[in-house]
Design a protein around this motif. Structure first.
Motif, short mmCIF file in Angstrom:
data_model
loop_
_atom_site.label_atom_id
_atom_site.label_comp_id
_atom_site.label_asym_id
_atom_site.label_seq_id
_atom_site.Cartn_x
_atom_site.Cartn_y
_atom_site.Cartn_z
N GLU A 50 0.83 -1.21 0.00
CA GLU A 50 0.00 0.00 0.00
C GLU A 50 0.87 1.26 0.00
N LEU A 51 1.90 1.25 0.83
CA LEU A 51 2.81 2.41 0.88
C LEU A 51 3.50 2.62 -0.46
N GLU A 52 4.00 1.54 -1.05
CA GLU A 52 4.70 1.65 -2.34
C GLU A 52 3.75 2.13 -3.43
N GLU A 53 2.53 1.64 -3.41
CA GLU A 53 1.57 2.04 -4.42
C GLU A 53 1.20 3.52 -4.27
N THR A 54 0.98 3.95 -3.06
CA THR A 54 0.63 5.36 -2.83
C THR A 54 1.77 6.28 -3.24
N LEU A 55 3.01 5.94 -2.83
CA LEU A 55 4.15 6.76 -3.22
C LEU A 55 4.35 6.70 -4.73
N GLY A 56 4.15 5.55 -5.33
CA GLY A 56 4.25 5.43 -6.78
C GLY A 56 3.28 6.36 -7.49
N ASN A 57 2.07 6.44 -6.97
CA ASN A 57 1.07 7.34 -7.56
C ASN A 57 1.46 8.81 -7.40
N VAL A 58 2.01 9.14 -6.23
CA VAL A 58 2.48 10.52 -5.99
C VAL A 58 3.60 10.86 -6.98
N LEU A 59 4.57 9.96 -7.11
CA LEU A 59 5.70 10.21 -8.00
C LEU A 59 5.27 10.24 -9.47
N ALA A 60 4.28 9.43 -9.82
CA ALA A 60 3.80 9.40 -11.21
C ALA A 60 3.24 10.76 -11.62
N ARG A 61 2.56 11.41 -10.70
CA ARG A 61 1.98 12.73 -11.02
C ARG A 61 3.05 13.76 -11.34
#
Length: 124
Positions: A50-61
């Protein structure tokens, strides 16, 4: 770690990406440091995904290239969890969400249409 993840999601959903990023990076470092000791149960892996996915989404933006690696790691962890616990519907739902997030990122880059389509199909 759970509180940091929840706060990170809260910040991410409010567009406070810089704050979310810093908090999530620290939480991932702590969660990763727990390793795979026998006393660490699947929920810890679930939290790390969950943490990796959320950070991945933040970085993707922000167009950060690390986003894809984080989303792929999250997806791999979720696939392992579903394989280990096939009767848990929540894990399957989270796996589909991870596939969707990675597919969206891949779709936006040049030449990623086929892989994105395959991920969207798997998520269905």
């Amino acid at each position: 770690i759970t509180m940091a993840g929840n706060l990170g999601k809260f910040l991410e959903r409010r567009g406070r990406d810089a704050e979310a990023r810093e908090l999530l990076e620290r939480a991932i470092a702590k969660a990763t440091g727990l390793g795979t000791a026998p006393e660490v149960l699947a929920p810890q892996e679930q939290l790390l995904a969950e943490l990796e996915e959320t950070l991945g989404n933040v970085l993707a933006r922000s167009g950060d290239p690390r986003a894809e690696e984080l989303l792929r790691r999250s997806l791999a962890t979720r696939e392992r969890l579903v394989a280990a616990h096939p009767t848990q519907p929540l894990l399957r739902i989270q796996l589909a969400g991870s596939m969707h997030n990675l597919a969206y990122l891949v779709f936006r880059r040049e030449g990623g249409l086929e892989e994105a389509y395959a991920l969207f199909e798997r998520a269905r």
